[in-house]
Every structure is written in structure tokens, then in C-alpha cells.
Write a protein that holds these residues in place. Structure first.
Motif, PDB file in Angstrom:
ATOM      1  N   ALA A   1       0.850  -1.185   0.000  1.00  0.00           N
ATOM      2  CA  ALA A   1       0.000   0.000   0.000  1.00  0.00           C
ATOM      3  C   ALA A   1       0.889   1.240   0.000  1.00  0.00           C
ATOM      4  O   ALA A   1       2.052   1.174   0.417  1.00  0.00           O
ATOM      5  CB  ALA A   1      -0.902  -0.016   1.222  1.00  0.00           C
ATOM      6  N   PRO A   2       0.361   2.381  -0.432  1.00  0.00           N
ATOM      7  CA  PRO A   2       1.165   3.606  -0.466  1.00  0.00           C
ATOM      8  C   PRO A   2       1.752   3.935   0.901  1.00  0.00           C
ATOM      9  O   PRO A   2       1.038   3.932   1.916  1.00  0.00           O
ATOM     10  CB  PRO A   2       0.162   4.663  -0.908  1.00  0.00           C
ATOM     11  N   GLY A   3       3.041   4.168   0.939  1.00  0.00           N
ATOM     12  CA  GLY A   3       3.705   4.535   2.180  1.00  0.00           C
ATOM     13  C   GLY A   3       3.975   3.392   3.122  1.00  0.00           C
ATOM     14  O   GLY A   3       4.453   3.607   4.244  1.00  0.00           O
TER      15      GLY A   3
ATOM     16  N   ASP B   1      -7.649  -3.168   2.171  1.00  0.00           N
ATOM     17  CA  ASP B   1      -7.024  -4.136   1.268  1.00  0.00           C
ATOM     18  C   ASP B   1      -6.479  -3.457   0.009  1.00  0.00           C
ATOM     19  O   ASP B   1      -5.817  -4.106  -0.814  1.00  0.00           O
ATOM     20  CB  ASP B   1      -8.023  -5.210   0.846  1.00  0.00           C
ATOM     21  N   THR B   2      -6.748  -2.176  -0.139  1.00  0.00           N
ATOM     22  CA  THR B   2      -6.268  -1.435  -1.305  1.00  0.00           C
ATOM     23  C   THR B   2      -4.744  -1.434  -1.336  1.00  0.00           C
ATOM     24  O   THR B   2      -4.090  -1.047  -0.359  1.00  0.00           O
ATOM     25  CB  THR B   2      -6.791   0.008  -1.277  1.00  0.00           C
ATOM     26  N   ALA B   3      -4.190  -1.879  -2.448  1.00  0.00           N
ATOM     27  CA  ALA B   3      -2.738  -1.978  -2.582  1.00  0.00           C
ATOM     28  C   ALA B   3      -2.410  -2.493  -3.977  1.00  0.00           C
ATOM     29  O   ALA B   3      -3.304  -2.903  -4.726  1.00  0.00           O
ATOM     30  CB  ALA B   3      -2.164  -2.940  -1.544  1.00  0.00           C
ATOM     31  N   VAL B   4      -1.127  -2.464  -4.287  1.00  0.00           N
ATOM     32  CA  VAL B   4      -0.645  -3.176  -5.466  1.00  0.00           C
ATOM     33  C   VAL B   4      -0.297  -4.594  -5.016  1.00  0.00           C
ATOM     34  O   VAL B   4       0.460  -4.768  -4.049  1.00  0.00           O
ATOM     35  CB  VAL B   4       0.580  -2.495  -6.087  1.00  0.00           C
ATOM     36  N   TYR B   5      -0.835  -5.561  -5.690  1.00  0.00           N
ATOM     37  CA  TYR B   5      -0.616  -6.964  -5.344  1.00  0.00           C
ATOM     38  C   TYR B   5       0.406  -7.559  -6.302  1.00  0.00           C
ATOM     39  O   TYR B   5       0.261  -7.452  -7.521  1.00  0.00           O
ATOM     40  CB  TYR B   5      -1.931  -7.729  -5.410  1.00  0.00           C
TER      41      TYR B   5
END
Length: 119
Positions: free
Chosen positions: A39-41, A88-92
Motif C-alpha cells: 500500500a502507499p507509504g 485491502d487497497t494496494a498493489v498486489y
């Protein structure tokens, strides 16, 4: 050369579902296939992994909601994500640990697929 091709990310509302897929190509004997997210950060973290014998591990935050599975014949790993939450937002990222013929045990990464869960 090992290539990992991911698919299935996207935008979904909270409570919804997504299914990620990752297909590995190349002459590799696979030991572990898994999914990580970033996730960002935040640091990249393990989401789930499946060992060649079939055992699985999950992050506590996704237990009971996500299911990892593998089609060995196709060297493909799936991540079924249910009851998605905004966190759950993120790059997977798909990850494969294995041995390429003539080489040593190594970890390979996909390029990542974005999952965005709206509230």
C-alpha cells in the motif's frame, strides 16, 4: 527466463470480491507461489503463499476472507479475495520461489496489479 503474468485486479466496492491470477512461464521447478501487497507509504507484506506440498500461510488480516490456490499443471496461482475492505487497497505482487534449470533457488516477482476497494 521466468515470467510472471498477473491479472484480475481492479476497482471494487467494500464487501465485494476479486480473483487474482498469476501464470508462471519458463523452465522452473516451483517451490512456493504467493501473493504480496504494498500500500502507499507502507512496506510490502505477505498476503498468502502456497508451498509445493499444498500447505498454505495467510496474513492474519486476510484469514477467513482470502483463499490461495494453485493449478500445478499450469504453474498458475490464484488469490480469491472476498469481503474486501478499503484497507485491502494496494498493489498486489505475485511471487514465485523456485529453481531454474542450471541455476540456484531464487525469487521472482510479477509487475503487480492494482486492487482498489472503495468504501
Amino acid at each position: 527466463q521466468v515470467q510472471l503474468v498477473e491479472s484480475g485486479g481492479g476497482l471494487v466496492q467494500a464487501g465485494g470480491s476479486l480473483r487474482l491470477s498469476c501464470a508462471a512461464s519458463g523452465s522452473i521447478r516451483i517451490n512456493v507461489m504467493g501473493w504480496y501487497r504494498q500500500a502507499p507509504g507502507k512496506q510490502r507484506e505477505l498476503v498468502a503463499r502456497i508451498i509445493s506440498g499444498g500447505s498454505t500461510n495467510y496474513a492474519d488480516s486476510v484469514k477467513g476472507r482470502f483463499t490461495i490456490s494453485r493449478d500445478g499443471a499450469k504453474s498458475t496461482v490464484y488469490l480469491q479475495m472476498n469481503s474486501l475492505k478499503p484497507e485491502d487497497t494496494a498493489v498486489y505482487y505475485c511471487s514465485v520461489v523456485g529453481v531454474v534449470t542450471g541455476s540456484t533457488l531464487s525469487t521472482y516477482w510479477g509487475r503487480g496489479t492494482q486492487v482498489t476497494v472503495s468504501s
